[in-house]
Write a protein that holds these residues in place. Structure first.
Motif, PDB file in Angstrom:
ATOM      1  N   GLN A  87      -8.691   3.203  -0.019  1.00  9.95           N
ATOM      2  CA  GLN A  87      -7.693   2.709   0.924  1.00  9.95           C
ATOM      3  C   GLN A  87      -7.077   3.791   1.792  1.00  9.95           C
ATOM      4  N   THR A  88      -7.318   5.082   1.473  1.00  7.88           N
ATOM      5  CA  THR A  88      -6.674   6.130   2.254  1.00  7.88           C
ATOM      6  C   THR A  88      -7.597   6.686   3.326  1.00  7.88           C
ATOM      7  N   ASP A 138      -5.144  13.874   0.991  1.00  7.50           N
ATOM      8  CA  ASP A 138      -5.892  12.777   0.380  1.00  7.50           C
ATOM      9  C   ASP A 138      -6.074  11.594   1.331  1.00  7.50           C
ATOM     10  N   ILE A 139      -5.653  11.727   2.589  1.00 14.27           N
ATOM     11  CA  ILE A 139      -5.950  10.718   3.603  1.00 14.27           C
ATOM     12  C   ILE A 139      -7.134  11.216   4.411  1.00 14.27           C
ATOM     13  N   ARG A 187       1.432   9.284  -6.115  1.00 14.57           N
ATOM     14  CA  ARG A 187       1.598  10.724  -5.854  1.00 14.57           C
ATOM     15  C   ARG A 187       2.734  11.316  -6.683  1.00 14.57           C
ATOM     16  N   GLU A 245       5.155   1.931 -10.075  1.00 10.06           N
ATOM     17  CA  GLU A 245       5.737   1.309  -8.890  1.00 10.06           C
ATOM     18  C   GLU A 245       6.766   0.240  -9.211  1.00 10.06           C
ATOM     19  N   ILE A 258       0.823  -1.201   0.000  1.00  7.14           N
ATOM     20  CA  ILE A 258       0.000   0.000   0.000  1.00  7.14           C
ATOM     21  C   ILE A 258       0.859   1.253   0.000  1.00  7.14           C
ATOM     22  N   MET A 259       1.905   1.257   0.803  1.00  5.75           N
ATOM     23  CA  MET A 259       2.765   2.436   0.898  1.00  5.75           C
ATOM     24  C   MET A 259       3.443   2.721  -0.436  1.00  5.75           C
ATOM     25  N   ASN A 266       2.379   1.825  -3.475  1.00  7.67           N
ATOM     26  CA  ASN A 266       1.362   2.276  -4.426  1.00  7.67           C
ATOM     27  C   ASN A 266       0.979   3.728  -4.173  1.00  7.67           C
ATOM     28  N   TYR A 267       0.842   4.073  -2.908  1.00  2.00           N
ATOM     29  CA  TYR A 267       0.448   5.429  -2.533  1.00  2.00           C
ATOM     30  C   TYR A 267       1.504   6.448  -2.965  1.00  2.00           C
ATOM     31  N   LEU A 271       0.324   1.733   5.692  1.00  2.00           N
ATOM     32  CA  LEU A 271       0.454   3.142   5.369  1.00  2.00           C
ATOM     33  C   LEU A 271       1.021   3.876   6.575  1.00  2.00           C
TER      34      LEU A 271
END
Length: 420
Positions: free
Chosen positions: A230-231, A217-218, A86, A91, A78-79, A81-82, A147
């Motif tokens: 997911q955020t 965006d979180i 951004r 990735e 997840i981290m 991809n995030y 995350l």
């Protein structure tokens, strides 16, 4: 202005090598001659050390990925991809992801393009400009799948996420709606570990409103039905002081055992076992390190932590040259969430918590040429100490009842918990 073709690799702000991007999306790392020739050089990684203690200088290019040591510096899941989204980075293109994240990597490594160098015109970065914005939280790449963001302690309490994530001395792990109570779980397990005599960094549980500067965006949601992707986050966050960023500034170098064994992150559950880790610790640290290692193994078996893979064991280099076992991190009881979970790696031929007993430790010791007498003593002392700590501390810790009950059931089933 030339296009980027290499990243300069620094250790404690000292240049040690060059990571080159070759045609065909291949990358190659080479050491600088002055680093190799310096007999007092700081250790970059045991993976570059041969059986005679000499630096391995003959390396081969790798396709798409970076060499394993550098690949393991990058975030996972997840981290990754995030952050990749951004930055406008694909990735899987690890060279470019390292280029974006290279100023705040784990340990004392940094990766920097030459002054004035821009990315290749056809790369994933050529049209991306998000990382240049003041409110971006990109430059933080601590490995892992949860995350999490780099933060600074506020003088009046709480934490602040700095712009771009640079310079943070705390890690904030946000709650995950898929697994209830993960922050409370980790806080409780790390607290128990400290009472066991295991080195644990400073930790805290924080309400989300105590954290300033969360990326826009979180989204903080009030309940699970409000989650939009997911955020979204809900509940408390777990915060832990980074042991590679000491008080007073500077950096301390670390490396995990996936790096040491030259394995890519996706192989962190494979190709090695706890005996292999023990052999490295015995050779590099000695018996004090082995005793600490056994104590940590016992603890994680008894809490039912199935995630003690190669990346969750690390060495730290306080004096830049000699290794010590890094403080504990990522201690979570996984069995409340995965009922059939097993130990991450093989221990004396066993992986199921229901099967692991004292014999597994003695088998590991025998195959690693360790003292079985010492291994027995430390393991039994650790079991006894855990039961004392658990009985006294667990009623006061903020773990959910599902976690408390799962650990209690594990203690009733696991042979190690009954060893004497």
């Amino acid at each position: 202005m030339s296009t980027i073709s290499h990243l300069d690799i620094y250790l404690h702000d000292r240049p040690v090598g060059v990571l080159v991007l070759l045609p065909g999306d291949r990358s190659l790392f080479t050491f600088l001659d002055e680093y190799i020739e310096d007999t007092a050089r700081p250790v970059l990684s045991l993976s570059f050390k041969d059986e005679f203690g000499e630096t391995i200088t003959a390396t081969r290019p790798v396709q798409t990925k970076l060499p394993p040591f550098f690949s393991n510096l990058l975030p996972e899941g997840i981290m990754r991809n995030y952050l990749a989204a951004r930055a406008g980075v694909k990735e899987s293109r690890e060279f470019f992801l390292l280029w974006v994240l290279g100023e705040d990597l784990p340990g004392a490594v940094t990766a920097r393009p030459a002054d004035g160098v821009k990315p290749p015109p056809h790369s994933a970065l050529s049209d991306a400009r998000q990382w240049e914005k003041e409110d971006d939280h990109l430059k933080f790449s601590l490995a892992g799948v949860q995350l999490k963001l780099s933060a600074l302690r506020r003088t009046h309490g709480g934490l602040t996420i700095p712009a771009r994530g640079l310079g943070g001395d705390w890690i904030v792990k946000l709650p995950d709606l898929r697994f209830a109570g993960i922050p409370e779980n980790e806080f409780s397990m790390m607290s128990l570990a400290r009472h066991m005599g295991i080195a644990v960094p400073e930790i805290a549980l924080l309400d989300l409103d105590e954290i300033d500067g969360l990326p826009r965006d979180i989204t903080v949601v009030k309940d699970q039905n409000g989650l939009k992707g997911q955020t979204g986050v809900q509940g408390q966050a777990f915060a832990v002081r980074r042991f590679d960023r000491p008080e007073g500034g500077g950096r301390v170098h670390t490396e995990d055992f996936a790096q040491i064994f030259r394995l890519y992150p996706e192989r962190k559950y494979e190709r090695a076992n706890y005996r292999n880790i023990a052999e490295v610790i015995a050779a590099e640290i000695g018996m004090d390190g082995i005793e600490d290692f056994i104590r940590r193994l016992v603890f994680n078996i008894l809490i039912g932590n199935g995630d003690m893979h190669l990346k969750n064991w690390s060495l730290i280099y306080p004096d830049r040259r000699h290794a010590a076992l890094a403080p504990a991190y990522d201690y979570v009881s996984t069995i409340p969430y995965i009922k059939s979970d097993t130990f991450a790696l093989n221990l004396g031929g066993q992986k199921r918590f229901d099967d692991i007993g004292l014999d597994a430790f003695l088998d590991m010791a025998d195959k690693a040429s360790l003292s079985t007498k010492m291994t027995r003593r430390i393991a039994l002392e650790s079991v006894t100490r855990f039961r004392e700590v658990w009985q006294k501390e667990h009623p006061h810790l903020p773990m959910h009842d599902s976690v408390r009950n799962a650990i209690a059931a594990n203690l009733n089933r696991c042979p190690l918990a009954k060893a004497q």
